[in-house]
Scaffold this motif. Structure first.
Motif, PDB file in Angstrom:
ATOM      1  N   ILE A  83      23.531  -1.313   9.606  1.00  0.00           N
ATOM      2  CA  ILE A  83      24.890  -1.615   9.935  1.00  0.00           C
ATOM      3  C   ILE A  83      25.363  -2.433   8.683  1.00  0.00           C
ATOM      4  N   GLY A  84      24.877  -2.147   7.542  1.00  0.00           N
ATOM      5  CA  GLY A  84      25.597  -2.955   6.565  1.00  0.00           C
ATOM      6  C   GLY A  84      25.354  -4.068   6.101  1.00  0.00           C
ATOM      7  N   GLU A  85      24.173  -4.677   6.948  1.00  0.00           N
ATOM      8  CA  GLU A  85      23.553  -6.134   6.511  1.00  0.00           C
ATOM      9  C   GLU A  85      22.590  -5.609   5.379  1.00  0.00           C
ATOM     10  N   GLY A  86      21.395  -6.504   5.218  1.00  0.00           N
ATOM     11  CA  GLY A  86      20.482  -6.285   4.271  1.00  0.00           C
ATOM     12  C   GLY A  86      19.676  -7.668   3.720  1.00  0.00           C
ATOM     13  N   ASP A  87      20.378  -8.881   4.311  1.00  0.00           N
ATOM     14  CA  ASP A  87      19.753 -10.022   3.616  1.00  0.00           C
ATOM     15  C   ASP A  87      18.997 -10.868   4.830  1.00  0.00           C
ATOM     16  N   TYR A  88      18.232 -10.154   5.700  1.00  0.00           N
ATOM     17  CA  TYR A  88      17.350 -10.578   6.605  1.00  0.00           C
ATOM     18  C   TYR A  88      15.872 -10.428   6.608  1.00  0.00           C
ATOM     19  N   GLY A  89      15.687  -9.764   5.360  1.00  0.00           N
ATOM     20  CA  GLY A  89      14.042  -9.339   5.136  1.00  0.00           C
ATOM     21  C   GLY A  89      14.143  -8.169   4.962  1.00  0.00           C
ATOM     22  N   GLU A  90      12.780  -7.751   5.038  1.00  0.00           N
ATOM     23  CA  GLU A  90      12.441  -6.200   4.647  1.00  0.00           C
ATOM     24  C   GLU A  90      11.306  -5.711   5.579  1.00  0.00           C
ATOM     25  N   VAL A  91      11.169  -4.510   5.622  1.00  0.00           N
ATOM     26  CA  VAL A  91      10.115  -3.549   6.300  1.00  0.00           C
ATOM     27  C   VAL A  91       9.475  -2.882   5.093  1.00  0.00           C
ATOM     28  N   ALA A  92       7.897  -3.029   5.319  1.00  0.00           N
ATOM     29  CA  ALA A  92       7.159  -2.173   4.397  1.00  0.00           C
ATOM     30  C   ALA A  92       6.129  -1.522   5.278  1.00  0.00           C
ATOM     31  N   ARG A  93       5.350  -0.660   4.423  1.00  0.00           N
ATOM     32  CA  ARG A  93       4.213  -0.211   4.804  1.00  0.00           C
ATOM     33  C   ARG A  93       3.139  -0.506   4.081  1.00  0.00           C
ATOM     34  N   LEU A  94       2.030  -1.004   4.999  1.00  0.00           N
ATOM     35  CA  LEU A  94       0.891  -1.374   4.208  1.00  0.00           C
ATOM     36  C   LEU A  94      -0.381  -0.654   4.758  1.00  0.00           C
ATOM     37  N   ARG A  95      -1.415  -0.200   3.532  1.00  0.00           N
ATOM     38  CA  ARG A  95      -2.381   0.775   3.761  1.00  0.00           C
ATOM     39  C   ARG A  95      -3.583  -0.315   3.239  1.00  0.00           C
ATOM     40  N   LEU A  96      -4.681  -0.499   4.100  1.00  0.00           N
ATOM     41  CA  LEU A  96      -6.020  -1.116   3.951  1.00  0.00           C
ATOM     42  C   LEU A  96      -6.796  -0.255   3.474  1.00  0.00           C
ATOM     43  N   VAL A  97      -7.764  -0.937   2.677  1.00  0.00           N
ATOM     44  CA  VAL A  97      -8.923  -0.120   2.087  1.00  0.00           C
ATOM     45  C   VAL A  97     -10.130  -1.103   2.424  1.00  0.00           C
ATOM     46  N   PHE A  98     -11.268  -0.651   2.809  1.00  0.00           N
ATOM     47  CA  PHE A  98     -12.373  -1.599   3.223  1.00  0.00           C
ATOM     48  C   PHE A  98     -13.635  -1.049   2.242  1.00  0.00           C
ATOM     49  N   ARG A  99     -14.451  -2.114   1.880  1.00  0.00           N
ATOM     50  CA  ARG A  99     -15.353  -1.711   0.799  1.00  0.00           C
ATOM     51  C   ARG A  99     -16.678  -1.036   1.212  1.00  0.00           C
ATOM     52  N   ASP A 100     -17.109  -0.978   2.414  1.00  0.00           N
ATOM     53  CA  ASP A 100     -17.843  -0.346   2.939  1.00  0.00           C
ATOM     54  C   ASP A 100     -17.782   0.939   3.115  1.00  0.00           C
ATOM     55  N   GLU A 101     -16.585   1.692   2.869  1.00  0.00           N
ATOM     56  CA  GLU A 101     -16.411   2.951   3.098  1.00  0.00           C
ATOM     57  C   GLU A 101     -16.041   3.482   1.617  1.00  0.00           C
ATOM     58  N   GLY A 102     -15.506   2.844   0.700  1.00  0.00           N
ATOM     59  CA  GLY A 102     -15.285   3.077  -0.416  1.00  0.00           C
ATOM     60  C   GLY A 102     -13.935   3.952  -0.572  1.00  0.00           C
ATOM     61  N   ARG A 103     -13.395   3.994   0.632  1.00  0.00           N
ATOM     62  CA  ARG A 103     -12.129   4.708   0.792  1.00  0.00           C
ATOM     63  C   ARG A 103     -11.545   4.055   1.806  1.00  0.00           C
ATOM     64  N   SER A 104     -10.156   4.813   2.329  1.00  0.00           N
ATOM     65  CA  SER A 104      -9.413   4.535   3.410  1.00  0.00           C
ATOM     66  C   SER A 104     -10.128   4.083   4.670  1.00  0.00           C
ATOM     67  N   ALA A 105      -9.759   3.106   5.640  1.00  0.00           N
ATOM     68  CA  ALA A 105     -10.581   2.889   6.686  1.00  0.00           C
ATOM     69  C   ALA A 105     -10.331   3.947   7.772  1.00  0.00           C
TER      70      ALA A 105
END
Length: 458
Positions: A83-105
């Motif tokens: 709606i033409g705004e944009g000064d209220y923060g952001e949306v992001a995508r987060l992908r986590l990885v865990f050591r015991d798998e050595g790859r994506s959870a």
């Protein structure tokens, strides 16, 4: 490095991380831009600090039930950019990885042991960083809109928490909340971390505008009918931390301020100046009736009648309804963006969902399908008085109400007002029922007409 509070405030889309080894040296790196990545370099750090907005590493690990070793983030969009705004923060995508798998959870291994479901690795982070009142300015309209936005952000956080159980019991998909920091008092920055549903429901992901497939339309109606059925005549909106009245276009203080700015004699290709005047004069009475009470000044303090009312999503556009691919046997949907949820008639959602449907007969068919879906979802003996005729009357009023909002909306309405022929026909037919084709003397006269043609008993 970007672990400072200043960075986290002014670069909210950047999921800032800092891992500190026993030597005190920073051994993780994170980058600013569309995509960032952080990982522990070498062995297990003795002290790990991951900042996601105002969420720390230990808080995140506790919510997850395990400790991530690295992550990637990708910027999606500024909040309110549509709606033409944009000064209220952001949306992001987060992908986590865990050591015991050595790859994506998402890999088969799990900290819970063999055979257990893998932990969720993909999340969406909504980091709200409100404008300061100094940046908003002193204009009454801008201040009213600003505080309305802030309340909507807080409602969204409450919705992910308070609606999860009833929607889950109804078999309706919505993002699972991982955690949210406190949004109140309004005006403080806060963070929502929720499940990323785009792998299961890729259609509409990342706010993409798409041509809605017929199977998606059917699935969207099925989802919204289930949503309405789950709270039918038992909205308890304020108790759940939601809006007293749902939908972003109700005739509240902001809408009234915007309508005052519409000059007399204003017209658009769809509506003549006379039709705009009549719609404008009828607006308060129509809004009162849609609030669940009789129209007119003497009823201003009346409590809404709960009959036929439920929770409405309030922003049920296609971008907020993710769908599975339409190439399978059945399309399924998930709802997103619950910032305008509150009490109302279900037709508020139907108007927005069906606004781009071209043919009158198709609109009528979809309304019939929704009604059948709703009745099938309600318990036996419930909703019997909510006939297709009652639904149709609510739909007519919502049609005019939505067009009233578009006439007054400063950012988009006066430049991008649009409506299908069926909606223009509905507007003209309803106005003619109310005023027989000529502007009435007062708003109170329109209130009497609305109560006559659309009585609360319906």
């Amino acid at each position: 490095m970007c672990a400072s509070p200043t960075c986290r405030k002014f670069a909210p889309w950047l999921l800032c991380a800092l891992w500190t080894a026993s030597s005190g040296l920073a051994v993780g790196e994170c980058s600013k831009g569309d995509e960032g990545h952080c990982a522990i370099a070498g062995g297990e750090a003795e002290e790990s600090t991951l900042f996601i907005g105002d969420v720390g590493f230990e808080e995140l690990s506790q919510a997850l039930g395990r400790r991530p070793t690295s992550w990637k983030n990708k910027h999606i969009a500024p909040i309110l950019a549509s709606i033409g705004e944009g000064d209220y923060g952001e949306v992001a995508r987060l992908r986590l990885v865990f050591r015991d798998e050595g790859r994506s959870a998402a890999a088969p291994a799990s900290a819970a042991g063999a055979g257990a479901a893998p932990p969720q690795s993909a999340w969406v982070v909504k980091r709200v960083v409100p404008k300061s009142e100094e940046d908003v300015g002193s204009d009454e309209r801008n201040l009213t809109e600003h505080w309305r936005f802030l309340e909507g952000f807080a409602v969204e956080a409450a919705a992910y928490e308070s609606l999860a159980a009833p929607l889950g019991a109804a078999g309706l998909a919505m993002p699972k909340l991982l955690l949210a920091t406190e949004p109140r008092p309004l005006g403080r920055p806060f963070t929502i971390i929720m499940e990323d549903l785009t792998e299961r429901f890729p259609r509409g992901a990342s706010g993409q505008v798409r041509r809605v497939h017929p199977k998606e339309r059917e699935a969207s109606l099925r989802w919204i009918a289930g949503f309405h059925a789950a709270f039918w005549e038992n909205a308890r909106a304020e108790e759940r931390g939601l809006w007293r009245r749902g939908s972003f276009w109700i005739f509240d203080k902001l809408a009234q301020l915007e309508m005052r700015e519409v000059p007399d004699g204003y017209s658009i290709p769809y509506l003549s100046a006379d039709e705009v005047r009549r719609l404008r004069a009828a607006g308060p009475a129509i809004d009162a009736r849609l609030a669940g009470r009789p129209a007119g000044t003497r009823h201003l303090d009346d409590a809404p009648a709960p009959r036929h009312r439920t929770l409405v999503h309030g922003d049920a556009k296609p971008e907020n309804i993710l769908c599975s691919p339409p190439d399978g046997t059945e399309v399924n949907c998930a709802g997103l963006d619950f910032g305008w949820v509150g009490e109302g008639y279900g037709t508020y959602d139907l108007i927005y969902m069906l606004w781009d449907v071209l043919a009158t007969n198709q609109v009528e068919q979809l309304l019939q399908e929704y009604h059948e879906m709703l009745m099938a979802r309600l318990p036996a003996g419930v909703g019997l008085e909510y006939t297709p005729a009652v639904m149709r009357q609510h739909f007519e009023l919502c049609t005019l109400d939505f067009m009233r909002w578009m006439v007054g909306f400063r950012k988009l309405g006066r430049e991008h007002f649009w409506a299908m022929p069926w909606a223009i026909t509905v507007l003209r037919e309803v106005l003619d029922k109310l005023d027989v084709g000529a502007l009435l003397d007062s708003e109170e006269a329109y209130a009497e007409a609305v109560n006559r043609e659309y009585p609360l008993a319906l």
